[in-house]
Structures are given as C-alpha cells and as structure tokens.
Design an enzyme around this catalytic site. Structure first.
Site, PDB file in Angstrom:
ATOM      1  CG  ASP A   1      -2.143   0.867   1.048  1.00 13.21           C
ATOM      2  OD1 ASP A   1      -3.252   0.313   0.913  1.00 13.21           O
ATOM      3  OD2 ASP A   1      -1.994   2.117   1.008  1.00 13.21           O
TER       4      ASP A   1
ATOM      5  NE  ARG B   1      -5.400  -0.446   5.401  1.00 13.68           N
ATOM      6  CZ  ARG B   1      -6.238  -1.147   6.156  1.00 13.68           C
ATOM      7  NH1 ARG B   1      -6.393  -0.853   7.433  1.00 13.68           N
ATOM      8  NH2 ARG B   1      -6.956  -2.112   5.645  1.00 13.68           N
TER       9      ARG B   1
ATOM     10  CB  THR C   1     -12.313   3.071  -9.273  1.00 14.36           C
ATOM     11  OG1 THR C   1     -13.112   2.118  -8.573  1.00 14.36           O
ATOM     12  CG2 THR C   1     -11.163   2.368  -9.929  1.00 14.36           C
TER      13      THR C   1
ATOM     14  CB  THR D   1     -15.859  -1.049  -9.299  1.00 16.60           C
ATOM     15  OG1 THR D   1     -15.939  -1.978  -8.224  1.00 16.60           O
ATOM     16  CG2 THR D   1     -17.135  -1.086 -10.118  1.00 16.60           C
TER      17      THR D   1
ATOM     18  CB  CYS E   1     -19.514   0.283  -3.974  1.00 19.61           C
ATOM     19  SG  CYS E   1     -17.914  -0.376  -3.491  1.00 19.61           S
TER      20      CYS E   1
HETATM   21  N1  LIG Z   1     -15.423  -1.388  -0.298  1.00 13.44           N
HETATM   22  C1  LIG Z   1     -16.247  -2.198  -0.933  1.00 13.44           C
HETATM   23  O1  LIG Z   1     -17.268  -2.618  -0.390  1.00 13.44           O
HETATM   24  C2  LIG Z   1     -15.980  -2.657  -2.346  1.00 13.44           C
HETATM   25  C3  LIG Z   1     -16.652  -3.784  -2.826  1.00 13.44           C
HETATM   26  C4  LIG Z   1     -16.412  -4.207  -4.108  1.00 13.44           C
HETATM   27  C5  LIG Z   1     -15.538  -3.482  -4.908  1.00 13.44           C
HETATM   28  N2  LIG Z   1     -14.907  -2.381  -4.443  1.00 13.44           N
HETATM   29  C6  LIG Z   1     -13.974  -1.699  -5.335  1.00 13.44           C
HETATM   30  O2  LIG Z   1     -12.661  -2.066  -4.943  1.00 13.44           O
HETATM   31  C7  LIG Z   1     -11.759  -0.973  -5.119  1.00 13.44           C
HETATM   32  C8  LIG Z   1     -11.061  -0.659  -3.807  1.00 13.44           C
HETATM   33  O3  LIG Z   1     -12.009  -0.249  -2.861  1.00 13.44           O
HETATM   34  P1  LIG Z   1     -11.720  -0.223  -1.309  1.00 13.44           P
HETATM   35  O4  LIG Z   1     -13.040  -0.041  -0.648  1.00 13.44           O
HETATM   36  O5  LIG Z   1     -10.863  -1.362  -0.900  1.00 13.44           O
HETATM   37  O6  LIG Z   1     -10.863   1.116  -1.192  1.00 13.44           O
HETATM   38  P2  LIG Z   1     -10.038   1.620   0.081  1.00 13.44           P
HETATM   39  O7  LIG Z   1      -9.974   3.084  -0.008  1.00 13.44           O
HETATM   40  O8  LIG Z   1     -10.575   0.980   1.330  1.00 13.44           O
HETATM   41  O9  LIG Z   1      -8.596   0.992  -0.125  1.00 13.44           O
HETATM   42  C9  LIG Z   1      -7.775   1.319  -1.177  1.00 13.44           C
HETATM   43  C10 LIG Z   1      -6.342   1.216  -0.690  1.00 13.44           C
HETATM   44  O10 LIG Z   1      -5.510   1.445  -1.826  1.00 13.44           O
HETATM   45  C11 LIG Z   1      -4.424   2.248  -1.419  1.00 13.44           C
HETATM   46  N3  LIG Z   1      -3.882   2.906  -2.603  1.00 13.44           N
HETATM   47  C12 LIG Z   1      -4.362   3.978  -3.267  1.00 13.44           C
HETATM   48  N4  LIG Z   1      -3.596   4.227  -4.334  1.00 13.44           N
HETATM   49  C13 LIG Z   1      -2.615   3.303  -4.340  1.00 13.44           C
HETATM   50  C14 LIG Z   1      -1.521   3.042  -5.177  1.00 13.44           C
HETATM   51  N5  LIG Z   1      -1.283   3.789  -6.246  1.00 13.44           N
HETATM   52  N6  LIG Z   1      -0.703   2.009  -4.879  1.00 13.44           N
HETATM   53  C15 LIG Z   1      -0.932   1.239  -3.784  1.00 13.44           C
HETATM   54  N7  LIG Z   1      -1.968   1.438  -2.947  1.00 13.44           N
HETATM   55  C16 LIG Z   1      -2.801   2.448  -3.227  1.00 13.44           C
HETATM   56  C17 LIG Z   1      -5.002   3.200  -0.402  1.00 13.44           C
HETATM   57  O11 LIG Z   1      -3.999   3.723   0.434  1.00 13.44           O
HETATM   58  C18 LIG Z   1      -5.983   2.271   0.347  1.00 13.44           C
HETATM   59  O12 LIG Z   1      -5.382   1.650   1.464  1.00 13.44           O
HETATM   60  C19 LIG Z   1     -12.602   0.163  -5.661  1.00 13.44           C
HETATM   61  O13 LIG Z   1     -12.561   0.151  -7.049  1.00 13.44           O
HETATM   62  C20 LIG Z   1     -14.007  -0.189  -5.196  1.00 13.44           C
HETATM   63  O14 LIG Z   1     -14.989   0.372  -6.035  1.00 13.44           O
HETATM   64  C21 LIG Z   1     -15.093  -1.965  -3.165  1.00 13.44           C
END
Ligand SMILES: NC(=O)c1ccc[n+]([C@@H]2O[C@H](COP(=O)([O-])OP(=O)(O)OC[C@H]3O[C@@H](n4cnc5c(N)ncnc54)[C@H](O)[C@@H]3O)[C@@H](O)[C@H]2O)c1
Length: 459
Positions: free
Chosen positions: A53, A58, A103, A144, A284
């Site tokens: 990350d 974190r 995203t 997504t 989402c």
């Molecule tokens: N949260 C949900 O319920 C859920 C469910 C299905 C899909 N998604 C999709 O999954 C994806 C991630 O969502 P999330 O909820 O885990 O997000 P999040 O914000 O909880 O986590 C994303 C992580 O990525 C890290 N990050 C950002 N840019 C980075 C980079 N360039 N290199 C390395 N790490 C990086 C951030 O520091 C963070 O810890 C999104 O596209 C979201 O739409 C989320």
C-alpha cells in the site's frame, strides 16, 4: 470458455493438488477489498503473498495487527503469513499482481482513474520479463471500472511503465470484487469469483488461482470487458432499485402511508424485490453508476435511468432534512428555543466505521440550514476522521439520562448500527423532551413502544 461456475479446490485438498500453482502474488492497495483478499490468498497457501500500500501509516498499523476497517482481526493478521510493505521493490518477481486501489469520481462525477494509473505505474516499474520457460506475469484488476478500462487504459499504462508488451510479455486479467464489508456471511471465501483473462489460458490460470481462495466457485467470463460490465451493473442495479424505493417513500409520505408498511405487504409476493429506502453513500453504490454513465455518454447514449437513480439518491439527504424539519415544526413549540435534533449514525453503512461519501452529512447540513441545532453520534466512526473529512464534531457519548436543554426535539435513526437498534422505550423517554419525536429513517424502531406524548415519524 466455461459458462458455468466451476467448483473450487478446497483449502484442505490444496496440498494434494498436483496442478497447484505456487505463483508469488502481490496485492496492490490494502483497503476494504485488498486486505481481506491478500489475507485469504496468504491463508490459501498458493505461494508467497505480498500486500503493498502507498499509505505507510496503513502498512505500519497493519504490521502492528491493527486493521482500522475492521475486516481482519489482529490474530489473523499476525498469523496469516502475509508480507506487508510500502516498498514497491518488494513487488519484484511476483507472477500475479492484483490491483485493488480506489476508483472514485471527481467533483464533476466523472471517473477519477488516477489511483489506478498510479498503481499501473508502480506495477509497470517492477514488472519483469519471465525467464525462458516460465509463465509470463499476470496483472489482474479488481477495482470497479467501466468496460474497457483494463485493456484500453491500464494495459497501455503498464506497457509504458514497463517497456513490455501486454499479451506477450505479461497478460491482463479482471476479477471484480464482490465483498460486502461488514457482512459476516458473504465473506470473500464464500462468494463466487468472476474472472476473465486476456487469453483463455490466462483465464484458466486465474480460475485455478482464485479457486484456491474461494470455496464458492469461479465463473470464467467471456472476456475482460464482460467481467468489467458485470460488476458495474451489479452496483448500478442496486442504486436504481433503492432510488425507486426512495421515490415511492416520497410519494407514500404525501399519502400518509409508511413505505415500510407497504414493503412489508408487498414483500409477501414471491418475486417482489426486497429493497429498502435510505441514504446511498460509500465508495461503491453511489459512485459506480457514474462510471457506467460516463461510458454510456462516451458512446453517445443518454443513460436516463442510471442518472435519474443517482439524482434521487443523491438528493435523499436534503429531502429527509426537509421531511424531519416539517415534522419538528408541527410540534408544540418551545418559545425562544432552537429545535434540537440528535442524529444517530454517520457512517455510510451499519456496523462499519467507513465514513466515505456519507450522505448523512447532507441530512445534517440540511437540518442546520433549516435552523436546527444538531448533535451527531456514531457508535462506530472515528471522531478524528469525522472531524478531518467533514469538519464534524461527534458527540463522544450519548447522554445516559436526560439530554441537554431539557431533551431533544427529535432523534433521527440515520444508520442502523446495532447500538441504535437496541434503543428501548426508556432510551427515548430519557433523550427526548416531552412532546418530541423520533424520525425512524431505517425502520429500526417500528416495534419499540414510545412513551405517551412522544411522536413517531417513519418513512
Ligand atoms: N469497499 C467495498 O465494499 C468494495 C466492494 C467491491 C468493490 N470495491 C472496489 O474495490 C476498489 C477498492 O475499494 P476499497 O473499498 O478497498 O478502497 P479503500 O480506499 O478501502 O482501499 C484502497 C487502498 O488502496 C491504497 N492505494 C491507493 N492508491 C494506491 C496506489 N497507487 N498504490 C498502492 N496502494 C494504493 C489506499 O492507500 C488504500 O489503502 C474500488 O474500485 C471499489 O470500487 C469496493
């Protein structure tokens, strides 16, 4: 291509599986999605798993066993064998890169692909040509997106950063994440995983690798764009259905009917779709439809239903503020006093600390604009995060007996945290002023009897 769900190899038979693939896995982005996935991959003993990350804080917290998202407990974090790092050099040599970065949308509600592009830059810089005879690395995206992003945006970004060729030196894949944070039943190991690859061989390899993580089976989609499209419509469909229920709640409110009563009756039909009204926030459901809308508009199609759903759901906070303010205005007034309202819950979802894109904030601001003094409490949210993101001061506790200023005029059940579901007749008697009322947005207090003289407003 396999159009049925393939059963997964179970964790217990993994050791006997001669086709076991011990590819080193790197997960990029350790948030709500990436961390549980990385942990599950590490536990499935596919091979070494690195979780990376960009957020060093974190990573440090996770190394100390602390997951602020509440998805993985300390014992699991410490024992699962996942290597945690904020050093991109640790990603060198992986055979499977899984990208799970955010995203979001920008201020104009357009897809903001910068985190995805930054992740491609990071992965591209460590991607290496496989030694002769070895399998070329795969970069699979779980974030997504709209159809086309993996192949038309991420692929070229990886090529530019690596100097390698997609489809020859490395391969692309897409596997939408479907976890539902906070849902203890639909955990990552119990959800059917959709996978798609740049070639049928890559899809097969992904199916085998992911099949070791989930017991629910793997579905191999026709191609990457199909898998991207499937995910984005899952969330757009939820958004539209909730918007419909929100709209009928507005209509029934004018008729003096509760939408919860109506839904209880309608739900008795076998094919009635069971959605509830509410505030659609988070990362989402309230965001992904804009990705689909962007894609539609780029193709010259006006996505009417998708954007109408977004408009209704995005306007719900202010609608509810008006609805509550009207009810409070109808109470016996307290001369010279500002109406005082307690809003319960600010996270975007029950029993989770996730404050992203909370629509309760719109409700709070709407009440303030209508002259209410508003206290906000949340049994899950981090007060420092609420202050940093929304400039919102959360009440540290609920007053145990007797609320300030002779009691609240109104208590709003905005998020169905268990702590609020547990409210009783006595809780309301202690917190509300005589003649005050409860605004039960989530329908969580339908069975709680109210003390005489108090009012109940439910959607
Ligand atoms: N949260 C949900 O319920 C859920 C469910 C299905 C899909 N998604 C999709 O999954 C994806 C991630 O969502 P999330 O909820 O885990 O997000 P999040 O914000 O909880 O986590 C994303 C992580 O990525 C890290 N990050 C950002 N840019 C980075 C980079 N360039 N290199 C390395 N790490 C990086 C951030 O520091 C963070 O810890 C999104 O596209 C979201 O739409 C989320």
């Amino acid at each position: 291509m396999n159009t049925t769900v393939r059963p997964s190899a179970t964790m217990s038979d993994a050791g006997n599986d001669t086709s076991a693939d011990t590819t080193a896995i790197a997960v990029i982005g350790l948030g709500y999605v990436g961390l549980p996935l990385a942990v599950a991959a590490a536990q499935s003993e596919n091979g070494p798993v690195v979780g990376y990350d960009i957020n060093a804080e974190r990573v440090a917290a996770l190394k100390a066993g602390l997951d602020h998202t509440g998805q993985v407990d300390e014992a699991t974090l410490k024992s699962c064998g996942l290597v945690l790092t904020d050093d991109p050099a640790s990603l060198i040599g992986a055979g499977l890169y899984i990208v799970t970065v955010p995203t979001p949308v920008d201020a104009a509600k357009q897809p903001d692909l910068r985190p995805l592009q930054a992740a491609c830059q990071t992965v591209g810089e460590v991607l290496g040509r496989a030694p002769v005879g070895a399998m070329a690395p795969i970069v699979v995206f779980e974030s997504t997106v709209y159809p086309g992003v993996t192949e038309e945006i991420c692929g070229p970004a990886l090529e530019a950063a690596s100097g390698l060729r997609a489809g020859r030196d490395f391969f692309l894949g897409y596997s939408p994440e479907r976890i539902n944070p906070g849902d203890r039943f639909h955990t990552i190991d119990r959800i059917i995983k959709v996978v798609a690859g740049q070639t049928p061989e890559v899809a097969d390899r992904l199916a085998a690798l992911y099949g070791r993580i989930t017991c629910a089976g793997v579905y191999v989609a026709r191609d990457i764009r199909t898998a991207e499209a499937a995910k984005v419509i899952e969330n757009a469909q939820r958004d539209i259905n909730i918007a419909f229920i929100n709209e009928v709640a507005m209509i029934f409110g004018r008729l003096g009917l509760s939408v919860y009563d109506v839904l209880e009756a309608a739900r008795t039909k076998w094919n009635f779709l069971d959605f509830r009204p509410g505030l659609v926030g988070g990362h989402c459901i309230g965001v992904d439809p804009f990705y689909l809308a962007h894609c539609a508009q780029a193709l010259g199609h006006d996505p009417e239903i998708i954007l109408a759903g977004r408009r209704i759901n995005d306007g719900m906070g202010d609608y509810l503020a008006g609805w509550i303010a009207n009810h409070v205005a109808s109470l016996r007034p307290r001369p010279g006093r500002t109406p005082r309202t307690l809003v319960l819950g600010v996270t975007f979802k029950e029993n989770l600390p996730d404050l992203r894109n909370s629509k309760v904030i719109d409700l709070v601001h709407g009440l303030m604009e209508r002259g209410h003094a508003v206290d906000v409490h949340d049994s899950w949210a981090d007060p420092a995060e609420a202050a940093a993101i929304y400039d919102l001061t959360l009440r540290p506790t609920l007053p145990e007996s007797g609320a300030p200023d002779g009691g609240y005029d109104c208590i709003v059940g905005a998020v169905a945290h268990d702590a609020y579901r547990a409210f009783t007749t006595e809780t309301f008697a202690a917190l509300l002023r005589p003649g005050g009322g409860i605004a039960d947005i989530k329908g969580i207090w339908r069975d709680v009897e109210l003390p005489a003289g108090l009012h109940r407003w439910q959607l």
